[in-house]
Design a protein around this motif. Structure first.
Motif, PDB file in Angstrom:
ATOM      1  N   PHE A  62       1.983 -12.029  19.186  1.00 23.60           N
ATOM      2  CA  PHE A  62       0.863 -11.085  19.191  1.00 23.60           C
ATOM      3  C   PHE A  62       0.216 -11.253  17.957  1.00 23.60           C
ATOM      4  O   PHE A  62      -1.045 -10.689  17.939  1.00 23.60           O
ATOM      5  N   LEU A  63       0.683 -11.502  16.789  1.00 20.12           N
ATOM      6  CA  LEU A  63      -0.014 -11.614  15.418  1.00 20.12           C
ATOM      7  C   LEU A  63      -1.361 -12.872  16.041  1.00 20.12           C
ATOM      8  O   LEU A  63      -2.264 -12.752  15.441  1.00 20.12           O
ATOM      9  N   LYS A  64      -0.876 -13.973  16.211  1.00 18.98           N
ATOM     10  CA  LYS A  64      -1.584 -14.845  16.689  1.00 18.98           C
ATOM     11  C   LYS A  64      -2.528 -14.588  17.523  1.00 18.98           C
ATOM     12  O   LYS A  64      -4.021 -14.835  17.485  1.00 18.98           O
ATOM     13  N   GLU A  65      -2.436 -13.570  18.653  1.00 14.48           N
ATOM     14  CA  GLU A  65      -3.462 -13.183  19.668  1.00 14.48           C
ATOM     15  C   GLU A  65      -4.441 -12.439  18.950  1.00 14.48           C
ATOM     16  O   GLU A  65      -5.747 -12.212  19.049  1.00 14.48           O
ATOM     17  N   GLN A  66      -3.916 -11.441  17.873  1.00 19.22           N
ATOM     18  CA  GLN A  66      -5.003 -10.718  16.909  1.00 19.22           C
ATOM     19  C   GLN A  66      -5.794 -11.538  16.197  1.00 19.22           C
ATOM     20  O   GLN A  66      -7.209 -11.089  16.309  1.00 19.22           O
ATOM     21  N   LEU A  67      -5.388 -12.604  15.616  1.00 20.24           N
ATOM     22  CA  LEU A  67      -5.996 -13.705  14.801  1.00 20.24           C
ATOM     23  C   LEU A  67      -6.964 -14.334  15.594  1.00 20.24           C
ATOM     24  O   LEU A  67      -8.259 -14.442  15.043  1.00 20.24           O
ATOM     25  N   ASP A  68      -6.813 -14.945  16.759  1.00 20.57           N
ATOM     26  CA  ASP A  68      -7.663 -15.466  17.644  1.00 20.57           C
ATOM     27  C   ASP A  68      -8.798 -14.522  18.255  1.00 20.57           C
ATOM     28  O   ASP A  68      -9.949 -14.870  18.137  1.00 20.57           O
ATOM     29  N   ASN A  69      -8.458 -13.411  18.409  1.00 23.53           N
ATOM     30  CA  ASN A  69      -9.542 -12.336  18.788  1.00 23.53           C
ATOM     31  C   ASN A  69     -10.542 -12.066  17.652  1.00 23.53           C
ATOM     32  O   ASN A  69     -11.923 -12.084  17.923  1.00 23.53           O
TER      33      ASN A  69
END
Length: 275
Positions: free
Chosen positions: A57-64
């Motif tokens: 989920f942290l990766k998803e935040q950063l990607d966005n």
């Protein structure tokens, strides 16, 4: 408008972490974004609970964030587990993040360890080499350098060791009975002291978060490292001098001490505005 990203935990009392970072970035004239590493249940007297997000989920935040509003600077605060640190480092490398400011939160002012030894090892191997500048306090300086820091000469030796090891600038923060508000910047083989004045205010919750976020904000705006540090120290001195007094413990600073507009009035009674 320049932009900055904070990667850190949420402080439910609003004085530190993501909340302090966003307030600081806004007050320093950049658009603030956040990637939350953990939720905390805390107030001015202490922390009662922590709930981490998953690395995915942290990766998803950063990607966005990076694929839409690219940050001009990134500030990283406390990240307590190795997998989360690895997720951050992967994203910084993937997107070529610039002006990375790492506040390597490992040891509390009280001396309590905040992350595990395994996570510290990952922090040193994966994240610190990606930083433009590190902002350790005295216990963290000792942790990163392996040296006792008791004098200003010790600070200088430790700062140079850390900077050469991780190939970045290092702002060693004073305090902890060594000196008062005097910080030492090591950069490109040179040392510079930033002398501060003592502000008799016990409410310093979030001061480390605030300083590193202010540095990131100024780097995002194009100031060089020395000017960014100097401006950040001036900002935090103003926030402390405002003498905000909230809560039953070590309370927050007034991040909005320099904010004045028609929307900042706090009370409106019988035609009078109270600020």
């Amino acid at each position: 408008m320049r932009t900055a990203l904070t990667i850190a935990g949420s402080d439910s009392s609003g004085g530190a972490g993501i909340q302090a970072d966003i307030k600081t970035m806004t007050a320093n004239g950049v658009y603030a974004m956040s990637a939350v590493t953990a939720l905390t249940a805390q107030n001015t007297t202490g922390v009662t609970g922590i709930m981490e997000v998953t690395p995915q989920f942290l990766k998803e935040q950063l990607d966005n964030i990076f694929t839409d509003i690219r940050p001009d600077a990134v500030k990283i605060g406390m990240v307590s587990s190795g997998p989360l640190i690895e997720a951050i480092a992967e994203a910084l490398r993937k997107y070529g993040a610039e002006h990375v400011v790492v506040d390597p939160v490992m040891v509390a002012t009280s001396g309590s360890r905040l992350i595990s030894g395994d996570a510290v090892a990952v922090l040193k191997a994966e994240l610190l080499p990606l930083a433009e500048v590190l902002t350790p306090n005295i216990p963290e300086t000792e942790e990163l350098s392996g040296m006792p820091v008791r004098t200003e000469e010790d600070m200088a030796a430790a700062a140079e060791y850390i900077g050469r090891t991780y190939h970045c600038a290092v702002l060693c923060k004073g305090g902890h009975q060594l000196n008062d508000a005097n910080d030492l910047l090591y950069r490109d083989g040179g040392l510079r002291w930033f002398r501060g004045k003592h502000i008799d205010n016990p409410n310093t919750h979030g001061s480390g978060c605030t300083l590193s976020s202010a540095i990131a904000s100024n780097l995002a705006k194009g100031y060089d490292m020395a000017d960014s540090v100097e401006r950040a120290k001036a900002y935090i001195s103003g926030a402390l001098s405002a003498m905000l007094d909230l809560g039953h413990g070590s309370g927050p600073m007034n991040h909005a001490f320099d904010l004045r507009s028609e929307f900042i009035e706090t009370e409106h009674m019988d035609g009078e505005v109270w600020l």
